[in-house]
Design a protein around this motif. Structure first.
Motif, PDB file in Angstrom:
ATOM      1  N   PHE A   8       0.829  -1.186   0.000  1.00 58.77           N
ATOM      2  CA  PHE A   8       0.000   0.000   0.000  1.00 58.77           C
ATOM      3  C   PHE A   8       0.876   1.252   0.000  1.00 58.77           C
ATOM      4  O   PHE A   8       2.002   1.235   0.495  1.00 58.77           O
ATOM      5  N   PRO A   9       0.366   2.358  -0.539  1.00 61.03           N
ATOM      6  CA  PRO A   9       1.112   3.624  -0.480  1.00 61.03           C
ATOM      7  C   PRO A   9       1.205   4.116   0.960  1.00 61.03           C
ATOM      8  O   PRO A   9       0.468   3.642   1.836  1.00 61.03           O
ATOM      9  N   PRO A  10       2.090   5.082   1.229  1.00 68.24           N
ATOM     10  CA  PRO A  10       2.272   5.548   2.602  1.00 68.24           C
ATOM     11  C   PRO A  10       1.050   6.236   3.191  1.00 68.24           C
ATOM     12  O   PRO A  10       0.930   6.350   4.409  1.00 68.24           O
ATOM     13  N   ARG A  86     -20.140  -7.921   3.233  1.00 68.51           N
ATOM     14  CA  ARG A  86     -18.957  -8.352   3.967  1.00 68.51           C
ATOM     15  C   ARG A  86     -19.278  -8.976   5.340  1.00 68.51           C
ATOM     16  O   ARG A  86     -18.439  -9.008   6.230  1.00 68.51           O
ATOM     17  N   TYR A  87     -20.486  -9.500   5.488  1.00 71.42           N
ATOM     18  CA  TYR A  87     -20.886 -10.049   6.783  1.00 71.42           C
ATOM     19  C   TYR A  87     -20.019 -11.232   7.211  1.00 71.42           C
ATOM     20  O   TYR A  87     -19.719 -11.406   8.394  1.00 71.42           O
ATOM     21  N   LYS A  88     -19.588 -12.050   6.247  1.00 68.58           N
ATOM     22  CA  LYS A  88     -18.747 -13.199   6.598  1.00 68.58           C
ATOM     23  C   LYS A  88     -17.398 -12.737   7.164  1.00 68.58           C
ATOM     24  O   LYS A  88     -16.847 -13.370   8.069  1.00 68.58           O
ATOM     25  N   THR A  89     -16.892 -11.651   6.627  1.00 67.27           N
ATOM     26  CA  THR A  89     -15.622 -11.110   7.117  1.00 67.27           C
ATOM     27  C   THR A  89     -15.775 -10.594   8.541  1.00 67.27           C
ATOM     28  O   THR A  89     -14.909 -10.821   9.400  1.00 67.27           O
ATOM     29  N   TYR A  90     -16.876  -9.913   8.823  1.00 66.24           N
ATOM     30  CA  TYR A  90     -17.110  -9.412  10.179  1.00 66.24           C
ATOM     31  C   TYR A  90     -17.344 -10.567  11.161  1.00 66.24           C
ATOM     32  O   TYR A  90     -16.900 -10.516  12.301  1.00 66.24           O
ATOM     33  N   GLN A  91     -18.036 -11.608  10.690  1.00 65.58           N
ATOM     34  CA  GLN A  91     -18.274 -12.765  11.547  1.00 65.58           C
ATOM     35  C   GLN A  91     -16.965 -13.446  11.915  1.00 65.58           C
ATOM     36  O   GLN A  91     -16.784 -13.907  13.049  1.00 65.58           O
ATOM     37  N   ALA A  92     -16.031 -13.493  10.973  1.00 67.12           N
ATOM     38  CA  ALA A  92     -14.731 -14.108  11.259  1.00 67.12           C
ATOM     39  C   ALA A  92     -13.982 -13.317  12.324  1.00 67.12           C
ATOM     40  O   ALA A  92     -13.340 -13.897  13.216  1.00 67.12           O
ATOM     41  N   ALA A  93     -14.060 -11.996  12.257  1.00 64.48           N
ATOM     42  CA  ALA A  93     -13.407 -11.165  13.276  1.00 64.48           C
ATOM     43  C   ALA A  93     -14.089 -11.345  14.630  1.00 64.48           C
ATOM     44  O   ALA A  93     -13.412 -11.422  15.679  1.00 64.48           O
ATOM     45  N   LEU A  94     -15.418 -11.424  14.626  1.00 61.28           N
ATOM     46  CA  LEU A  94     -16.146 -11.665  15.871  1.00 61.28           C
ATOM     47  C   LEU A  94     -15.741 -12.996  16.488  1.00 61.28           C
ATOM     48  O   LEU A  94     -15.565 -13.105  17.712  1.00 61.28           O
ATOM     49  N   ASP A 191     -12.760  -3.236   8.177  1.00 55.49           N
ATOM     50  CA  ASP A 191     -12.588  -2.695   6.832  1.00 55.49           C
ATOM     51  C   ASP A 191     -11.345  -1.814   6.727  1.00 55.49           C
ATOM     52  O   ASP A 191     -10.610  -1.889   5.735  1.00 55.49           O
ATOM     53  N   ASP A 192     -11.111  -0.974   7.726  1.00 51.80           N
ATOM     54  CA  ASP A 192      -9.915  -0.131   7.696  1.00 51.80           C
ATOM     55  C   ASP A 192      -8.648  -0.982   7.631  1.00 51.80           C
ATOM     56  O   ASP A 192      -7.711  -0.678   6.882  1.00 51.80           O
ATOM     57  N   ALA A 193      -8.621  -2.069   8.407  1.00 51.28           N
ATOM     58  CA  ALA A 193      -7.439  -2.933   8.413  1.00 51.28           C
ATOM     59  C   ALA A 193      -7.273  -3.633   7.070  1.00 51.28           C
ATOM     60  O   ALA A 193      -6.171  -3.678   6.506  1.00 51.28           O
ATOM     61  N   GLU A 194      -8.361  -4.160   6.535  1.00 48.50           N
ATOM     62  CA  GLU A 194      -8.264  -4.922   5.287  1.00 48.50           C
ATOM     63  C   GLU A 194      -7.939  -4.020   4.098  1.00 48.50           C
ATOM     64  O   GLU A 194      -7.252  -4.443   3.161  1.00 48.50           O
ATOM     65  N   GLN A 195      -8.381  -2.785   4.140  1.00 56.20           N
ATOM     66  CA  GLN A 195      -8.122  -1.857   3.037  1.00 56.20           C
ATOM     67  C   GLN A 195      -6.793  -1.125   3.195  1.00 56.20           C
ATOM     68  O   GLN A 195      -6.433  -0.325   2.332  1.00 56.20           O
ATOM     69  N   GLY A 196      -6.091  -1.385   4.270  1.00 58.21           N
ATOM     70  CA  GLY A 196      -4.803  -0.737   4.478  1.00 58.21           C
ATOM     71  C   GLY A 196      -4.912   0.746   4.751  1.00 58.21           C
ATOM     72  O   GLY A 196      -4.029   1.525   4.380  1.00 58.21           O
ATOM     73  N   VAL A 197      -5.998   1.166   5.417  1.00 58.88           N
ATOM     74  CA  VAL A 197      -6.197   2.581   5.726  1.00 58.88           C
ATOM     75  C   VAL A 197      -5.144   3.021   6.744  1.00 58.88           C
ATOM     76  O   VAL A 197      -5.009   2.438   7.811  1.00 58.88           O
ATOM     77  N   THR A 198      -4.420   4.080   6.406  1.00 61.18           N
ATOM     78  CA  THR A 198      -3.381   4.593   7.300  1.00 61.18           C
ATOM     79  C   THR A 198      -3.840   5.854   8.033  1.00 61.18           C
ATOM     80  O   THR A 198      -3.307   6.177   9.098  1.00 61.18           O
ATOM     81  N   HIS A 199      -4.812   6.568   7.460  1.00 60.25           N
ATOM     82  CA  HIS A 199      -5.277   7.818   8.046  1.00 60.25           C
ATOM     83  C   HIS A 199      -6.800   7.891   7.949  1.00 60.25           C
ATOM     84  O   HIS A 199      -7.358   7.718   6.854  1.00 60.25           O
ATOM     85  N   VAL A 200      -7.448   8.145   9.075  1.00 59.59           N
ATOM     86  CA  VAL A 200      -8.903   8.291   9.119  1.00 59.59           C
ATOM     87  C   VAL A 200      -9.220   9.762   9.356  1.00 59.59           C
ATOM     88  O   VAL A 200      -8.834  10.342  10.371  1.00 59.59           O
ATOM     89  N   VAL A 201      -9.911  10.369   8.397  1.00 60.68           N
ATOM     90  CA  VAL A 201     -10.361  11.761   8.511  1.00 60.68           C
ATOM     91  C   VAL A 201     -11.880  11.730   8.462  1.00 60.68           C
ATOM     92  O   VAL A 201     -12.466  11.289   7.467  1.00 60.68           O
ATOM     93  N   ARG A 202     -12.524  12.192   9.527  1.00 64.72           N
ATOM     94  CA  ARG A 202     -13.981  12.128   9.615  1.00 64.72           C
ATOM     95  C   ARG A 202     -14.460  13.209  10.583  1.00 64.72           C
ATOM     96  O   ARG A 202     -13.664  13.956  11.145  1.00 64.72           O
ATOM     97  N   GLY A 203     -15.780  13.288  10.819  1.00 64.15           N
ATOM     98  CA  GLY A 203     -16.345  14.327  11.660  1.00 64.15           C
ATOM     99  C   GLY A 203     -16.057  14.131  13.140  1.00 64.15           C
ATOM    100  O   GLY A 203     -15.888  13.001  13.616  1.00 64.15           O
TER     101      GLY A 203
END
Length: 298
Positions: A8-10, A86-94, A191-203
């Motif tokens: 992933f990019p930086p 993506r419910y199966k992915t969330y179930q695996a994490a649970l 989702d953030d982990a799987e998508q390689g999110v490095t920075h979260v900008v939100r409200g």
């Protein structure tokens, strides 16, 4: 030969609207802030549709949101993710958390929880009524995560140092509702982990969610992104601008005035003549002259 992990990019950011209605000015501020933070750092910007709850999703709005972003000059740099797929992915994490004996079933009603005499930073704290219940596959009820009083701290790029102790400040929180719908806290973390999110900008309204998400990241072995919580747009009554408070949809037939308003709300000072340019020229200027240190805290 084993597959190599993705590179992933930086900087990887994201914008994650819910399709409960069209985008409004409050949504635009979050989108513009996250987009410029990514693009000014030569990073990637992704769009994720947070449609976890089928009862709240309005048919056709997901496509309308993507069309609106495109008309405003913002397109996802990777495939758009839809959480309802993506419910199966969330179930695996649970299941990972269940194996750590950190999850228990809860059959308490909303009224019972609202009647709790313990108050935290987000209102009544769940009193732990069902903490002793045994978890098995057919067990009814919601699924809650056990919290402890470890100190969760992070430095928000705009709001500064944030300190929470989950058990006393927030309490055990829901990961999956009794109807099977996964909670935002778990889905966003996965989702953030799987998508390689490095920075979260939100409200800034989601600032108190961050400690919960960092706690889950620690338990699941995920990296913790950097966070920047933007000021929230409010109406004349001081209420957060939202679909519930009657926010008007964005008018993409004339995008420049709205883009100029959004960037000014974020503390930037675009030249007046920019309003007569096109969307491409706007983003060229905004990316080059973006100054995150000028964003007001509130």
């Amino acid at each position: 030969m084993a597959n190599s992990p993705p590179i992933f990019p930086p900087y990887r950011g994201r914008f994650a609207p819910s399709p409960t209605g069209p985008l409004h000015f409050g949504s635009l501020v979050a989108a513009v802030g996250s987009y410029l933070e990514a693009k000014s750092r030569q990073g990637e910007w992704m769009v994720r549709i947070e449609n976890l709850d089928p009862t709240r999703e309005i048919a056709g709005v997901s496509g309308q949101i993507l069309n609106t972003l495109q008309a405003l000059g913002m397109e996802s740099d990777s495939e758009v993710i839809y959480q309802k797929q993506r419910y199966k992915t969330y179930q695996a994490a649970l299941a990972v958390l269940e194996r750590q004996h950190l999850v228990y079933p809860c059959v308490c009603s909303r009224k019972e929880i609202a009647d709790s005499t313990i108050t935290g930073i987000d209102g009544p704290i769940y009193p732990g009524t069902c903490r002793g219940r045994f978890l098995h596959d057919q067990c009814p009820g919601a699924r809650r995560i056990r919290t402890d009083n470890r100190l969760i701290q992070f430095r928000d790029s705009l709001q500064g140092l944030i300190l929470h102790r989950l058990h006393s400040d927030i309490g055990d929180f829901v990961l999956r509702r009794a109807d099977g719908v996964f909670a935002y806290q778990l889905a966003a973390v996965v989702d953030d982990a799987e998508q390689g999110v490095t920075h979260v900008v939100r409200g800034r309204d989601l600032l108190n969610s961050t400690s919960r998400q960092i706690y889950l990241q620690q338990l699941l072995g995920y990296p913790t992104p950097s966070y920047l919580h933007l000021p929230v747009v409010v109406n004349a009554r001081g209420e957060k601008l939202s679909k519930q408070t009657g926010a008007a949809p964005l008018d993409v037939s004339d995008p420049m005035p709205q883009l100029m308003m959004a960037i000014r709300f974020l503390g930037q000072a675009p030249p007046a003549e920019l309003i007569g340019s096109d969307v491409g020229s706007f983003w060229k200027w905004a990316t080059e002259y973006w100054k995150p240190e000028k964003i007001p805290q509130k």
